[in-house]
Design a protein around this motif. Structure first.
Motif, short mmCIF file in Angstrom:
data_model
loop_
_atom_site.label_atom_id
_atom_site.label_comp_id
_atom_site.label_asym_id
_atom_site.label_seq_id
_atom_site.Cartn_x
_atom_site.Cartn_y
_atom_site.Cartn_z
N GLU A 1 40.95 40.58 18.42
CA GLU A 1 40.17 41.43 19.32
C GLU A 1 39.46 42.54 18.56
OE1 GLU A 1 40.77 43.27 23.79
OE2 GLU A 1 42.26 41.96 22.91
N GLU B 1 47.55 35.88 23.67
CA GLU B 1 47.28 34.85 24.67
C GLU B 1 45.98 35.15 25.42
OE1 GLU B 1 49.64 32.56 28.32
OE2 GLU B 1 50.51 34.36 27.40
N TYR B 2 45.68 36.44 25.60
CA TYR B 2 44.44 36.86 26.24
C TYR B 2 43.68 37.78 25.30
CZ TYR B 2 46.56 35.24 30.60
OH TYR B 2 47.15 34.47 31.58
N PHE C 1 39.77 40.15 25.17
CA PHE C 1 38.70 40.69 26.00
C PHE C 1 37.48 40.93 25.12
CE2 PHE C 1 42.73 41.85 27.83
CZ PHE C 1 42.57 41.54 29.17
N LYS D 1 37.44 38.39 30.27
CA LYS D 1 38.82 38.04 29.90
C LYS D 1 38.88 36.56 29.54
CE LYS D 1 43.53 38.23 31.81
NZ LYS D 1 44.33 38.54 33.02
N TYR D 2 39.48 36.27 28.36
CA TYR D 2 39.61 34.89 27.88
C TYR D 2 41.08 34.57 27.61
CZ TYR D 2 34.56 34.44 27.21
OH TYR D 2 33.21 34.34 27.42
N ILE D 3 41.46 33.31 27.90
CA ILE D 3 42.82 32.87 27.68
C ILE D 3 42.83 31.81 26.58
CG2 ILE D 3 42.65 31.13 29.53
CD1 ILE D 3 45.64 31.54 30.04
N TYR E 1 39.08 29.66 23.25
CA TYR E 1 39.48 30.48 24.40
C TYR E 1 38.65 30.09 25.62
CZ TYR E 1 42.28 33.81 21.68
OH TYR E 1 43.24 34.41 20.91
N ARG F 1 37.22 31.35 29.37
CA ARG F 1 36.93 32.51 30.22
C ARG F 1 37.65 32.36 31.56
NH1 ARG F 1 30.80 34.81 31.27
NH2 ARG F 1 31.27 36.27 32.94
N THR F 2 38.30 33.41 32.02
CA THR F 2 39.09 33.33 33.25
C THR F 2 38.28 33.67 34.50
OG1 THR F 2 39.83 35.63 33.14
CG2 THR F 2 41.14 33.99 31.95
#
Length: 402
Positions: A175, A231-232, A234, A243-245, A300, A302-303
């Motif tokens: 990040e 795990e996440y 931003f 937010k990405y997972i 990743y 995107r949520t």
């Protein structure tokens, strides 16, 4: 996605096997391809890749990708499937011909291009892109290059990309590396026609992708970096946080980038489990085991539950008054910025014990004005983040000269 079987290593094709497992774990792509009917005979990659997806899901035995590798070599003469290419090269060699094959089904009016079409700044980019496929929809994102001059002249350039390359020169979190990469500022050799000063260049993300592919590139191929990932994550898209997972990654095992072995770790989104894919060997692992590995390529998703704290704070109808003094730094000089919440005015001054030239003063003033666009510095939800970015921009714009 059911648990995928393994893939046979065809004399050094571990890099390809790992990448295929990561793409197979992207359920949105695999489901779309499996539903296609009447695949044209002149497609080179599409038909064979669909066969691989079926084999990974339905076979109890390891999947053989010999014909797929041979077709990849036909499509791109630079691709030598048995000579141990790099997974990042494979991504390029794979996505481009797959996209060409999918164009034969006609253009798709998909989410990504609707976002471009509805954005006036990107109309020219929309008109230029004619092959709108599921590949574009899932992986494309747009970066913005902003050219800023102290006379307040602004120019913008936009570029479409399918994966992000991050240069690594120290151990840090993904990040933080993403933040620093997307907030880099440097002076261009181009000068403003009005005031003749060089443009300050800033890169940022204009439209984020559905699936973010991050390739980590060590500046020194013999340096064994140890970045951490969550795990996440931003990332910033204009005034929003995306937010990405984590869905998968490729790991390189070896002393340097010229040798070694590649394996993949993928998330089964249906059961929220993780698997290690080491060619034909497949086993379930915990996410804590995955996090112990040093990633080379990260995937990743995107949520779409984007965070907009500012709206939530404002909905509470807080009324803030009075002044808030903030201390920033320009080299060894202190900048005292006073935020008047009652009148929404900003004043700043340099520490009385120091002086600063007009050129640097104008840069700081323009940066503060930029971060206070639409009174942004008076919105508490994002104040800390904006101040951190403002300090970073001051450092990148001025500090190197002290």
């Amino acid at each position: 996605m059911s648990v995928s079987t393994g893939i046979k290593n065809l004399e050094g094709t571990c890099y390809m096997n790992a990448a295929i497992q990561c793409f197979n774990s992207i359920e949105e792509l695999s489901t779309y391809l499996l539903k296609l009917n009447n695949i044209p005979k002149n497609t080179i990659i599409l038909g064979e890749y669909i066969n691989i997806i079926k084999g990974l899901r339905n076979n109890s035995k390891p999947c053989n990708v010999t014909k797929f590798r041979q077709n990849m070599e036909k499509v791109n003469k630079l691709f030598k499937g048995h000579k141990g290419n790099d997974p990042s090269d494979f991504i390029l060699y794979f996505l481009n011909p797959l996209e060409d094959d999918l164009k034969k089904y006609g253009n798709c009016e998909l989410w990504f291009y609707k976002n471009i079409k509805n954005n006036e700044d990107l109309k020219e980019l929309y008109d230029f892109n004619i092959g709108k496929t599921i590949i574009n929809d899932l992986f494309n994102f747009i970066t913005q290059e902003e050219m800023i001059c102290i006379c307040n002249t602004h120019k913008y350039n936009y570029q479409t990309q399918q994966f992000m390359l991050l240069n690594i020169n120290s151990d840090d979190s993904i990040e933080n590396i993403l933040y620093n990469n997307n907030n880099k500022q440097f002076y261009s050799q181009l000068t403003c026609k009005i005031c003749k000063n060089p443009f300050l260049i800033k890169n940022s993300i204009k439209i984020g992708p559905k699936y973010l592919i991050i390739v980590l590139n060590s500046i020194n191929k013999y340096y064994k970096y140890n970045v951490s990932f969550n795990e996440y994550i931003f990332i910033n898209e204009e005034n929003k946080k995306l937010k990405y997972i984590f869905t998968g990654m490729i790991v390189h095992l070896g002393s340097n980038s010229d040798s070694g072995h590649f394996i993949a770790y993928c998330r089964n989104t249906k059961y929220n489990t993780f698997y290690e894919f080491n060619d034909t060997n497949v086993k379930e692992v915990g996410f804590e085991q995955v996090q112990e590995k040093s990633p080379y390529i990260l995937f990743y998703k995107r949520t779409f539950d984007d965070i907009n704290k500012e709206t939530k704070i404002e909905s509470l109808k807080y009324k803030i008054s009075g002044n808030l003094n903030v201390k920033l730094f320009c080299g060894n000089k202190k900048i005292i910025m006073s935020l008047n919440f009652t009148e929404k005015k900003i004043n700043f001054q340099i520490d009385d014990n120091n002086t600063i030239n007009d050129y640097d003063y104008n840069i700081i003033n323009n940066l503060i004005s930029k971060y206070n666009k639409n009174d942004s510095l008076f919105k508490l939800a994002d104040l800390d983040e904006n101040l951190r970015k403002l300090q970073s921009d001051i450092n990148n714009s001025i500090i190197y000269r002290y």
